[in-house]
Design a protein around this motif. Structure first.
Motif, PDB file in Angstrom:
ATOM      1  N   THR A 140      -2.023  -3.685 -11.625  1.00 43.68           N
ATOM      2  CA  THR A 140      -1.584  -2.293 -11.665  1.00 43.68           C
ATOM      3  C   THR A 140      -0.716  -2.081 -12.888  1.00 43.68           C
ATOM      4  OG1 THR A 140      -0.533  -0.510 -10.393  1.00 43.68           O
ATOM      5  CG2 THR A 140       0.523  -2.662 -10.312  1.00 43.68           C
TER       6      THR A 140
ATOM      7  N   ARG B  67      -2.090   2.586  -9.576  1.00 43.19           N
ATOM      8  CA  ARG B  67      -3.028   2.180  -8.532  1.00 43.19           C
ATOM      9  C   ARG B  67      -3.387   0.713  -8.716  1.00 43.19           C
ATOM     10  NH1 ARG B  67      -4.425   7.398  -9.906  1.00 43.19           N
ATOM     11  NH2 ARG B  67      -4.463   8.889  -8.176  1.00 43.19           N
TER      12      ARG B  67
ATOM     13  N   ASP C   6       0.869  -1.174   0.000  1.00 42.42           N
ATOM     14  CA  ASP C   6       0.000   0.000   0.000  1.00 42.42           C
ATOM     15  C   ASP C   6       0.908   1.226   0.000  1.00 42.42           C
ATOM     16  OD1 ASP C   6      -2.454   1.088  -0.083  1.00 42.42           O
ATOM     17  OD2 ASP C   6      -2.976   0.750   2.003  1.00 42.42           O
TER      18      ASP C   6
ATOM     19  N   THR D  32       0.786   7.647 -12.124  1.00 38.02           N
ATOM     20  CA  THR D  32       0.626   6.993 -10.824  1.00 38.02           C
ATOM     21  C   THR D  32      -0.040   5.629 -10.974  1.00 38.02           C
ATOM     22  OG1 THR D  32       0.453   9.110  -9.689  1.00 38.02           O
ATOM     23  CG2 THR D  32      -0.432   7.184  -8.555  1.00 38.02           C
TER      24      THR D  32
END
Length: 365
Positions: A109, A103, A58, A101
């Motif tokens: 991802t 995620r 995370d 980015t």
């Protein structure tokens, strides 16, 4: 120092809600279940390795996670093979390609993947955007060029990479039979809101590379970094008799001078099964008019003296506010002398040496 100033200004400018979320995400990473401490794993202590190696973290602000896999032959050839893939919590440019980015959604991802190697010639298999996916007991990375499937559980894994119908490699990764005491490592090091955690496997492998037999020593790493990429000097050399030389010297540059953050060098003597550690490692680089490079590595009043020479290399550039240059050099060992408490070790005892020397400069958030 520039990063610290930039980091502090960035955090100060965050709204209070985002500032609290940022601090909380760091604490969650640091205090997550089965928090790792620096240790050497014994047989059966596998849970921590697979929890890091076969999962997504995370990621907080400034977070990055990468998988590195290096395979070095010890059959007298110069064959080496490298796979790297990973992602960042923020936008970053890699080798001129802009990666937004990443995620994680439904165990998938977006990230970046590089795969290259050397058998009789230098070969690049991919350098491109990729999709990273967790499946059961493995992780799969796919680009427009290749699919890499790494799966298994401690202490046995496989790596299969293909390009359509063509097999690039099929490798079986296992604990080394000649060294049961130092083959796996978990490390965590946080200072304040920044630091890293990682899992390292120093294993054997056997299989095929481009349909040729390929076996030797491998280095499999999963690393989670919260903070900038700072310059380092790193090398791992494999000798024919199974001995291994490693050094790691991260540093920062202030006013044109380098300052070591850490200074680590070790030598595993396969003939005795003993590890030897050395202080005050020094690495000097010498370019050549022909394009190859030489490195002279020494330590503790020349108790260690090693000369390596490059035979091919690949360059990578990371850009996010600043630039970070990363060059992987495949090298031969030209000379070796290591003094332990009871003997002097040379190439006559170890046989030829082969490995990688990493050159880095700059830094990137």
């Amino acid at each position: 120092m520039r990063f610290i100033h930039e980091r502090d200004n960035y955090i100060k400018g965050l709204p209070d809600v985002e500032k609290k979320a940022f601090v909380a995400s760091i604490e969650k990473l640091k205090d997550s279940k089965d928090k790792v401490e620096r240790l050497l794993l014994k047989k059966g202590s596998s849970k921590g390795v697979d929890e890091i190696l076969l999962s997504f973290e995370d990621l907080p602000l400034f977070g990055k996670e990468y998988w590195f896999m290096k395979f070095t032959a010890n059959d007298g050839s110069r064959s080496q093979f490298f796979l790297m893939f990973g992602r960042s919590a923020g936008d970053i440019e890699v080798n001129g390609r802009y990666v937004e980015t990443s995620r994680v959604i439904d165990s998938r991802t977006e990230g970046y993947c590089v795969c290259w190697g050397y058998d009789d010639v230098q070969r690049k298999f991919t350098d491109h955007f990729g999709t990273i996916e967790m499946k059961n007991d493995g992780v799969i990375c796919s680009t427009e060029d290749i699919q890499a499937d790494f799966h298994g559980s401690f202490p046995e894994y496989t790596l299969d990479i293909s390009d359509g119908d063509r097999d690039i490699c099929s490798l079986h990764i296992t604990e080394p039979s000649d060294d049961e005491n130092y083959n796996t490592e978990l490390t965590e090091n946080f200072k304040g809101l920044f630091g890293y955690r990682l899992a390292n496997l120093y294993f054997d492998f056997r299989g095929t590379l481009l349909e040729r037999d390929f076996s030797g020593k491998c280095y499999v790493q999963k690393v989670i970094v919260v903070g900038p990429l700072l310059p380092w000097k790193w090398s791992r050399i494999i000798f024919r008799n199974g001995s291994v030389l490693t050094y790691y010297i991260p540093n920062i540059e202030i006013a044109g001078l380098e300052y070591n953050i850490r200074n680590f060098m070790s030598f595993y003597d396969a003939s005795t099964g003993e590890m030897h550690y050395f202080r005050k490692a020094r690495v000097r680089e010498y370019p050549s008019e022909r394009g190859d490079k030489r490195w002279v590595i020494s330590s503790e009043d020349n108790r260690v003296f090693v000369v390596t020479k490059s035979y091919c290399s690949e360059s990578f550039n990371f850009t996010r506010n600043f630039n970070f240059s990363y060059i992987e050099n495949l090298v031969d060992v030209m000379d070796l002398k290591i003094e332990t408490d009871d003997k002097v070790i040379t190439l006559e005892e170890t046989g030829s040496g082969l490995g990688m020397v990493e050159d880095t400069s700059g830094f990137v958030i």
